[in-house]
Design a protein around this motif. Structure first.
Motif, mmCIF file in Angstrom:
data_model
loop_
_atom_site.group_PDB
_atom_site.id
_atom_site.type_symbol
_atom_site.label_atom_id
_atom_site.label_comp_id
_atom_site.label_asym_id
_atom_site.label_seq_id
_atom_site.Cartn_x
_atom_site.Cartn_y
_atom_site.Cartn_z
ATOM 1 N N ASP A 1 -3.536 -11.348 15.886
ATOM 2 C CA ASP A 1 -3.437 -11.259 17.334
ATOM 3 C C ASP A 1 -2.709 -9.955 17.677
ATOM 4 N N ARG A 2 -2.575 -9.683 18.946
ATOM 5 C CA ARG A 2 -2.006 -8.388 19.348
ATOM 6 C C ARG A 2 -0.550 -8.245 18.927
ATOM 7 N N ASP A 3 0.223 -9.314 19.055
ATOM 8 C CA ASP A 3 1.631 -9.230 18.684
ATOM 9 C C ASP A 3 1.787 -8.942 17.191
ATOM 10 N N ARG A 4 1.036 -9.638 16.367
ATOM 11 C CA ARG A 4 1.142 -9.433 14.925
ATOM 12 C C ARG A 4 0.671 -8.035 14.553
ATOM 13 N N TYR A 5 -0.382 -7.568 15.225
ATOM 14 C CA TYR A 5 -0.869 -6.219 14.929
ATOM 15 C C TYR A 5 0.182 -5.172 15.296
ATOM 16 N N ALA A 6 0.840 -5.361 16.422
ATOM 17 C CA ALA A 6 1.887 -4.413 16.829
ATOM 18 C C ALA A 6 3.006 -4.357 15.791
ATOM 19 N N ARG A 7 3.298 -5.473 15.165
ATOM 20 C CA ARG A 7 4.326 -5.481 14.118
ATOM 21 C C ARG A 7 3.834 -4.728 12.878
ATOM 22 N N LEU A 8 2.556 -4.839 12.560
ATOM 23 C CA LEU A 8 2.009 -4.062 11.444
ATOM 24 C C LEU A 8 2.116 -2.568 11.715
ATOM 25 N N MET A 9 1.952 -2.183 12.969
ATOM 26 C CA MET A 9 2.004 -0.771 13.321
ATOM 27 C C MET A 9 3.418 -0.199 13.253
ATOM 28 N N GLU A 10 4.409 -1.041 12.959
ATOM 29 C CA GLU A 10 5.775 -0.555 12.768
ATOM 30 C C GLU A 10 6.060 -0.212 11.308
ATOM 31 N N THR A 11 5.082 -0.391 10.424
ATOM 32 C CA THR A 11 5.272 -0.098 9.006
ATOM 33 C C THR A 11 5.670 1.362 8.818
ATOM 34 N N ARG A 12 6.719 1.602 8.032
ATOM 35 C CA ARG A 12 7.169 2.957 7.760
ATOM 36 C C ARG A 12 6.348 3.555 6.618
ATOM 37 N N VAL A 13 5.931 4.797 6.800
ATOM 38 C CA VAL A 13 5.156 5.512 5.778
ATOM 39 C C VAL A 13 5.892 6.821 5.498
ATOM 40 N N PRO A 14 6.891 6.796 4.613
ATOM 41 C CA PRO A 14 7.731 7.988 4.407
ATOM 42 C C PRO A 14 6.957 9.224 3.972
ATOM 43 N N ILE B 1 0.840 -1.205 0.000
ATOM 44 C CA ILE B 1 0.000 0.000 0.000
ATOM 45 C C ILE B 1 0.873 1.253 0.000
ATOM 46 N N VAL B 2 1.921 1.249 0.816
ATOM 47 C CA VAL B 2 2.841 2.387 0.863
ATOM 48 C C VAL B 2 3.494 2.591 -0.503
ATOM 49 N N ALA B 3 3.907 1.491 -1.132
ATOM 50 C CA ALA B 3 4.543 1.589 -2.449
ATOM 51 C C ALA B 3 3.563 2.118 -3.492
ATOM 52 N N ALA B 4 2.304 1.713 -3.400
ATOM 53 C CA ALA B 4 1.286 2.178 -4.351
ATOM 54 C C ALA B 4 1.065 3.678 -4.209
ATOM 55 N N ALA B 5 0.988 4.163 -2.980
ATOM 56 C CA ALA B 5 0.805 5.596 -2.760
ATOM 57 C C ALA B 5 1.999 6.379 -3.298
ATOM 58 N N ASP B 6 3.196 5.833 -3.104
ATOM 59 C CA ASP B 6 4.398 6.494 -3.611
ATOM 60 C C ASP B 6 4.393 6.539 -5.143
ATOM 61 N N ALA B 7 3.961 5.444 -5.780
ATOM 62 C CA ALA B 7 3.928 5.404 -7.243
ATOM 63 C C ALA B 7 2.963 6.437 -7.811
ATOM 64 N N ALA B 8 1.840 6.627 -7.143
ATOM 65 C CA ALA B 8 0.850 7.592 -7.621
ATOM 66 C C ALA B 8 1.194 9.017 -7.222
ATOM 67 N N GLY B 9 1.914 9.179 -6.107
ATOM 68 C CA GLY B 9 2.283 10.513 -5.646
ATOM 69 C C GLY B 9 1.292 11.137 -4.696
ATOM 70 N N ILE B 10 0.506 10.315 -4.010
ATOM 71 C CA ILE B 10 -0.511 10.824 -3.089
ATOM 72 C C ILE B 10 -0.027 10.690 -1.650
ATOM 73 N N GLY B 11 -0.436 11.615 -0.781
ATOM 74 C CA GLY B 11 -0.136 11.500 0.637
ATOM 75 C C GLY B 11 -0.942 10.364 1.248
ATOM 76 N N LEU B 12 -0.398 9.714 2.287
ATOM 77 C CA LEU B 12 -1.013 8.497 2.828
ATOM 78 C C LEU B 12 -1.048 8.505 4.342
ATOM 79 N N THR B 13 -2.230 8.217 4.893
ATOM 80 C CA THR B 13 -2.356 7.789 6.282
ATOM 81 C C THR B 13 -2.698 6.311 6.237
ATOM 82 N N LEU B 14 -1.759 5.465 6.624
ATOM 83 C CA LEU B 14 -1.972 4.021 6.626
ATOM 84 C C LEU B 14 -2.668 3.630 7.926
ATOM 85 N N LEU B 15 -3.776 2.917 7.793
ATOM 86 C CA LEU B 15 -4.564 2.496 8.951
ATOM 87 C C LEU B 15 -4.669 0.973 8.961
#
Length: 446
Positions: free
Chosen positions: A178-191, A140-154
């Protein structure tokens, strides 16, 4: 990376201004001055701030138009959801990225320059995580970068299929964390943006999970589907003895800085008033709500209580900032049997809708540099073509009215993101490439 744009006519926080020069440095407006002081690139047309799209499920763009056939039972959100579940089984990372990039490109062509992606397609079709648990989020982050749109990843927290711990169904296994896996998703970088939490809905998380997420990521945007369907309301009352918005407000601190209540269609009068007092944003998605037969949120009553809203394109059945705002107003006209229901004496209906959606969307996405053509804001502009027939006789506020109620996407000539033109002559600069990737992805799903 400094530049200057000479805007022929611009809607600013101070109102309409003619012949102003916007100074831009690294994608941010650093000053606005009268024309005539040095060289600047001239931008003819009507410059408006880019709008935030506060609710998107990007993968659903590939379903648009494919569910418009009545089944043997009465069609509803719930029958549509079953079709969506079947579709999502076939999507892999490459397909998701191609579909999302195409959808984000269309958003830019339609006047949105920032998107909040309510992302719940996390895992492989059998429910196992990818080797990189954040694989789909990073696409999703890569797609937003390709299009050039600002992104709030949720990234979406999804734990159950119904109230009181009802186990997830096999069709939901790609969503569940589960909570552990979700916490890892929340570490996704959104430049080129930021990240927030998205408990899917009160039927899809336990109240303990909701509180855990809200307390763990205090200060980040927090979005949740709530009171979208009458069955959801009835099931919540049966399980908890209170309707969903009342339950939400009693479980976590819903505040002005971070919360977006998506849909809130079936809020009762007391709940509407309480939301308005919190200053949380209601995320309205009028085209999707109409397409799914959800019902109508009483926006007129909500605005009368100083409630605040933004708009989202949700299922992406149609991508158009103008059409979302027009459908919102027309729904209120049908509900109240009046014209210009959401207008007011000091601003035209179009301008009030636009400015409310701009302010609410910027807050809900935590895009602090969104929200206007002013110093400190992103240099995101949507430029309308004054030569478009529907705008020919319009001036100032009526230009917005003509765009929203008559011209639609066809009036958009140029779109700038961070001072760079990503749409020219109504067409995204990478449309051919992104369109080819999109068609290739869909051919593999046939």
């Amino acid at each position: 990376m400094a530049s200057k744009l000479h805007l022929e006519l611009a809607l600013t926080p101070d109102g309409w201004r003619r012949d102003v020069v916007v100074r831009i440095d690294h994608g941010v407006i650093v000053g606005i001055e009268e024309a005539g002081h040095g060289q600047a690139q001239r931008v003819s047309g009507v410059a408006l701030p880019g709008l935030p799209n506060l609710h998107s499920h990007a993968f659903q763009r590939a379903m648009a138009g494919l569910t418009e056939r009545r089944g043997s039972e009465a069609d509803s959100f719930w029958t549509w959801r079953e079709a969506m579940y079947r579709f999502v089984e076939r999507l892999g990372p490459d397909e998701l990225e191609a579909i999302a990039a195409f959808a984000y490109m269309e958003m830019l062509e339609a006047g949105f320059t920032w998107v909040a992606e309510f992302h719940y397609l996390h895992h492989q079709p059998d429910g196992r995580p990818y080797d990189n648990v954040a694989e789909m989020s990073e696409r999703i982050v890569a797609a937003a970068d390709a299009a050039g749109i600002g992104l709030t990843l949720l990234p979406v927290l999804y734990r159950q299929s119904g109230f009181l711990g009802k186990p997830p169904t096999p069709a939901q296994r790609r969503f569940v964390c589960d909570r552990d896996r979700y916490a890892r998703l929340m570490e996704t970088r959104v430049p080129a943006g930021n990240i927030g939490i998205a408990p899917h809905s009160l039927r899809a998380v336990t109240l303990d999970d909701l509180q855990w997420a809200a307390l763990t990521w205090t200060g980040l945007p927090a979005h949740i589907h709530v009171a979208e369907q009458t069955r959801e309301v009835d099931d919540c009352i049966a399980a908890h003895g209170r309707p969903p918005i009342d339950l939400l407000l009693g479980t976590v601190e819903v505040d002005a800085r971070r919360w977006c209540l998506v849909h809130a269609t079936h809020a009762n009068a007391d709940e509407r008033a309480r939301i308005a007092r919190t200053k949380a944003i209601v995320g309205l998605c009028p085209i999707t709500e109409a397409n799914l037969g959800d019902g109508l949120f009483d926006a007129a009553a909500f605005l009368a209580e100083d409630g605040q809203f933004g708009i989202g394109s949700d299922s992406l059945i149609r991508i158009s900032a103008a059409d979302e705002l027009r459908t919102l107003e027309y729904g209120q006209r049908l509900m109240h049997r009046q014209r210009n229901v959401l207008g007011e004496a000091t601003r035209s209906t179009g301008r009030r809708l636009f400015e409310a959606a701009l302010a609410g969307g910027a807050r809900a996405t935590d895009a602090s540099t969104m929200g206007g053509i002013a110093p400190g804001k992103r240099a995101d502009f949507v430029v309308l073509d004054r030569q478009h027939a529907s705008l020919a006789a319009a001036q100032d506020d009526s230009l917005l009215d003509a765009w929203l109620f008559a011209a639609d996407n066809a009036a958009i000539k140029t779109v700038y993101c961070r001072g760079v033109p990503v749409v020219q002559n109504g067409r995204h600069v990478a449309r051919d490439e992104l369109g080819q990737r999109y068609r290739k992805a869909l051919s593999g799903l046939a």
